[in-house]
Design a protein around this motif. Structure first.
Motif, PDB file in Angstrom:
ATOM      1  N   ALA A  44       0.827  -1.215   0.000  1.00 41.71           N
ATOM      2  CA  ALA A  44       0.000   0.000   0.000  1.00 41.71           C
ATOM      3  C   ALA A  44       0.856   1.259   0.000  1.00 41.71           C
ATOM      4  CB  ALA A  44      -0.934   0.003   1.203  1.00 41.71           C
ATOM      5  N   LEU A  45       1.983   1.223   0.702  1.00 43.31           N
ATOM      6  CA  LEU A  45       2.858   2.391   0.786  1.00 43.31           C
ATOM      7  C   LEU A  45       3.813   2.491  -0.396  1.00 43.31           C
ATOM      8  CD1 LEU A  45       3.757   2.302   4.588  1.00 43.31           C
ATOM      9  CD2 LEU A  45       2.027   3.692   3.442  1.00 43.31           C
ATOM     10  N   GLY A  46       3.919   1.421  -1.168  1.00 41.61           N
ATOM     11  CA  GLY A  46       4.807   1.437  -2.323  1.00 41.61           C
ATOM     12  C   GLY A  46       6.251   1.145  -1.981  1.00 41.61           C
ATOM     13  N   TYR A  47       6.495   0.623  -0.789  1.00 38.76           N
ATOM     14  CA  TYR A  47       7.839   0.214  -0.402  1.00 38.76           C
ATOM     15  C   TYR A  47       8.042  -1.234  -0.808  1.00 38.76           C
ATOM     16  CZ  TYR A  47       8.032   4.380   2.560  1.00 38.76           C
ATOM     17  OH  TYR A  47       8.023   5.658   3.027  1.00 38.76           O
ATOM     18  N   GLY A  48       9.191  -1.752  -0.508  1.00 39.65           N
ATOM     19  CA  GLY A  48       9.444  -3.148  -0.792  1.00 39.65           C
ATOM     20  C   GLY A  48      10.341  -3.749   0.263  1.00 39.65           C
ATOM     21  N   PHE A  49      10.565  -5.023   0.135  1.00 38.88           N
ATOM     22  CA  PHE A  49      11.445  -5.701   1.061  1.00 38.88           C
ATOM     23  C   PHE A  49      12.907  -5.438   0.721  1.00 38.88           C
ATOM     24  CE2 PHE A  49       7.603  -8.122   1.999  1.00 38.88           C
ATOM     25  CZ  PHE A  49       7.674  -8.184   3.372  1.00 38.88           C
ATOM     26  N   ALA A  50      13.174  -4.674  -0.344  1.00 35.75           N
ATOM     27  CA  ALA A  50      14.552  -4.352  -0.707  1.00 35.75           C
ATOM     28  C   ALA A  50      15.143  -3.293   0.227  1.00 35.75           C
ATOM     29  CB  ALA A  50      14.613  -3.862  -2.151  1.00 35.75           C
ATOM     30  N   THR A  51      14.297  -2.592   0.959  1.00 38.01           N
ATOM     31  CA  THR A  51      14.774  -1.601   1.916  1.00 38.01           C
ATOM     32  C   THR A  51      14.644  -2.176   3.319  1.00 38.01           C
ATOM     33  OG1 THR A  51      12.616  -0.596   2.275  1.00 38.01           O
ATOM     34  CG2 THR A  51      13.911   0.266   0.438  1.00 38.01           C
ATOM     35  N   GLU A  52      15.308  -1.588   4.272  1.00 42.05           N
ATOM     36  CA  GLU A  52      15.214  -2.083   5.646  1.00 42.05           C
ATOM     37  C   GLU A  52      14.057  -1.433   6.407  1.00 42.05           C
ATOM     38  OE1 GLU A  52      18.902  -2.153   7.742  1.00 42.05           O
ATOM     39  OE2 GLU A  52      19.937  -3.122   6.077  1.00 42.05           O
ATOM     40  N   TRP A  53      13.269  -0.602   5.744  1.00 42.60           N
ATOM     41  CA  TRP A  53      12.130   0.055   6.379  1.00 42.60           C
ATOM     42  C   TRP A  53      11.192  -0.965   7.007  1.00 42.60           C
ATOM     43  CZ3 TRP A  53       6.921  -0.428   5.565  1.00 42.60           C
ATOM     44  CH2 TRP A  53       6.116   0.493   6.229  1.00 42.60           C
ATOM     45  N   TYR A  54      11.014  -2.093   6.350  1.00 44.00           N
ATOM     46  CA  TYR A  54      10.061  -3.090   6.830  1.00 44.00           C
ATOM     47  C   TYR A  54      10.412  -3.630   8.207  1.00 44.00           C
ATOM     48  CZ  TYR A  54      13.456  -6.590   5.307  1.00 44.00           C
ATOM     49  OH  TYR A  54      14.589  -7.326   5.140  1.00 44.00           O
ATOM     50  N   GLN A  55      11.660  -3.501   8.641  1.00 41.38           N
ATOM     51  CA  GLN A  55      12.033  -3.988   9.966  1.00 41.38           C
ATOM     52  C   GLN A  55      11.789  -2.948  11.061  1.00 41.38           C
ATOM     53  OE1 GLN A  55      16.055  -5.456   9.305  1.00 41.38           O
ATOM     54  NE2 GLN A  55      15.266  -7.530   9.492  1.00 41.38           N
ATOM     55  N   SER A  56      11.331  -1.764  10.688  1.00 40.50           N
ATOM     56  CA  SER A  56      11.089  -0.728  11.697  1.00 40.50           C
ATOM     57  C   SER A  56       9.598  -0.544  11.993  1.00 40.50           C
ATOM     58  CB  SER A  56      11.703   0.597  11.238  1.00 40.50           C
ATOM     59  OG  SER A  56      11.050   1.069  10.078  1.00 40.50           O
ATOM     60  N   THR A  57       8.764  -1.422  11.489  1.00 43.04           N
ATOM     61  CA  THR A  57       7.326  -1.311  11.746  1.00 43.04           C
ATOM     62  C   THR A  57       6.994  -1.884  13.120  1.00 43.04           C
ATOM     63  OG1 THR A  57       6.936  -3.419  10.639  1.00 43.04           O
ATOM     64  CG2 THR A  57       6.702  -1.427   9.299  1.00 43.04           C
ATOM     65  N   HIS A  58       5.822  -1.531  13.612  1.00 43.79           N
ATOM     66  CA  HIS A  58       5.366  -2.011  14.924  1.00 43.79           C
ATOM     67  C   HIS A  58       3.929  -2.501  14.795  1.00 43.79           C
ATOM     68  CE1 HIS A  58       8.958  -0.561  16.883  1.00 43.79           C
ATOM     69  NE2 HIS A  58       8.798   0.579  16.246  1.00 43.79           N
ATOM     70  N   LEU A  59       3.731  -3.507  13.959  1.00 43.87           N
ATOM     71  CA  LEU A  59       2.398  -4.064  13.767  1.00 43.87           C
ATOM     72  C   LEU A  59       1.997  -4.883  14.984  1.00 43.87           C
ATOM     73  CD1 LEU A  59       2.795  -5.213  10.061  1.00 43.87           C
ATOM     74  CD2 LEU A  59       1.723  -3.130  10.908  1.00 43.87           C
ATOM     75  N   ASN A  60       0.697  -5.120  15.101  1.00 48.30           N
ATOM     76  CA  ASN A  60       0.211  -5.954  16.196  1.00 48.30           C
ATOM     77  C   ASN A  60      -0.588  -7.120  15.622  1.00 48.30           C
ATOM     78  OD1 ASN A  60      -2.611  -5.172  15.916  1.00 48.30           O
ATOM     79  ND2 ASN A  60      -1.999  -3.203  16.779  1.00 48.30           N
ATOM     80  N   LEU A  61      -1.125  -7.956  16.466  1.00 49.09           N
ATOM     81  CA  LEU A  61      -1.860  -9.137  16.017  1.00 49.09           C
ATOM     82  C   LEU A  61      -3.370  -8.919  15.923  1.00 49.09           C
ATOM     83  CD1 LEU A  61       0.110 -11.902  17.950  1.00 49.09           C
ATOM     84  CD2 LEU A  61       0.110 -11.480  15.477  1.00 49.09           C
ATOM     85  N   ALA A  62      -3.816  -7.687  16.077  1.00 49.87           N
ATOM     86  CA  ALA A  62      -5.255  -7.396  15.973  1.00 49.87           C
ATOM     87  C   ALA A  62      -5.735  -7.634  14.535  1.00 49.87           C
ATOM     88  CB  ALA A  62      -5.533  -5.964  16.389  1.00 49.87           C
ATOM     89  N   ASP A  63      -6.981  -8.026  14.396  1.00 44.08           N
ATOM     90  CA  ASP A  63      -7.539  -8.224  13.060  1.00 44.08           C
ATOM     91  C   ASP A  63      -7.760  -6.907  12.333  1.00 44.08           C
ATOM     92  OD1 ASP A  63      -7.529 -10.965  13.361  1.00 44.08           O
ATOM     93  OD2 ASP A  63      -9.631 -11.070  13.977  1.00 44.08           O
ATOM     94  N   CYS A  64      -7.983  -5.844  13.075  1.00 44.67           N
ATOM     95  CA  CYS A  64      -8.145  -4.515  12.489  1.00 44.67           C
ATOM     96  C   CYS A  64      -7.183  -3.571  13.192  1.00 44.67           C
ATOM     97  CB  CYS A  64      -9.582  -4.030  12.648  1.00 44.67           C
ATOM     98  SG  CYS A  64      -9.873  -2.420  11.895  1.00 44.67           S
ATOM     99  N   GLU A  65      -6.217  -3.075  12.448  1.00 43.19           N
ATOM    100  CA  GLU A  65      -5.206  -2.173  13.000  1.00 43.19           C
ATOM    101  C   GLU A  65      -5.389  -0.802  12.351  1.00 43.19           C
ATOM    102  OE1 GLU A  65      -0.373  -2.038  13.572  1.00 43.19           O
ATOM    103  OE2 GLU A  65      -1.372  -3.937  13.167  1.00 43.19           O
ATOM    104  N   ILE A  66      -5.746   0.181  13.167  1.00 43.12           N
ATOM    105  CA  ILE A  66      -6.019   1.526  12.652  1.00 43.12           C
ATOM    106  C   ILE A  66      -4.939   2.478  13.129  1.00 43.12           C
ATOM    107  CG2 ILE A  66      -7.660   3.433  12.605  1.00 43.12           C
ATOM    108  CD1 ILE A  66      -9.873   1.333  13.139  1.00 43.12           C
ATOM    109  N   CYS A  67      -4.289   3.126  12.179  1.00 42.38           N
ATOM    110  CA  CYS A  67      -3.242   4.104  12.458  1.00 42.38           C
ATOM    111  C   CYS A  67      -3.633   5.421  11.782  1.00 42.38           C
ATOM    112  CB  CYS A  67      -1.904   3.604  11.924  1.00 42.38           C
ATOM    113  SG  CYS A  67      -1.349   2.115  12.759  1.00 42.38           S
TER     114      CYS A  67
END
Length: 97
Positions: A44-67
């Motif tokens: 959705a953000l247009g990033y990829g796994f080629a950058t290290e950005w994906y390791q700085s996220t703080h997702l949770n296990l909720a079925d609906c995560e609103i930010c």
């Protein structure tokens, strides 16, 4: 697909932040759920796994995560997780709306 034989301990630190690794607790289902959520967000953000950005996220296990800028909805269907992300900040001609 959730694979009960997934080597969670070997893989989690490659794609998840330390906070997300703590949520996984060695459980393949938690790993796959977070993976589905992270993949939806990155696309959705247009990033990829080629950058290290994906390791700085703080997702949770909720079925609906609103930010403030996005929402991730996740559903388990049999042995699969389906996630989609709605990115709330739209940009047209370099102007955010």
């Amino acid at each position: 697909q959730i694979n009960p034989d997934l080597k969670v301990a070997e893989l989690q630190s490659l794609v998840f932040s330390p906070a997300e690794c703590e949520l996984i607790c060695g459980e393949p289902a938690n790993f796959i759920k977070l993976w589905a959520k992270k993949e939806a967000l990155i696309k959705a953000l247009g990033y990829g796994f080629a950058t290290e950005w994906y390791q700085s996220t703080h997702l949770n296990l909720a079925d609906c995560e609103i930010c403030p800028d996005y929402q991730i909805n996740t559903q388990r269907i049999a042995d699969y997780y389906l996630s989609y992300c709605i990115y709330k900040v739209w940009q047209i001609n370099n102007v955010k709306i």
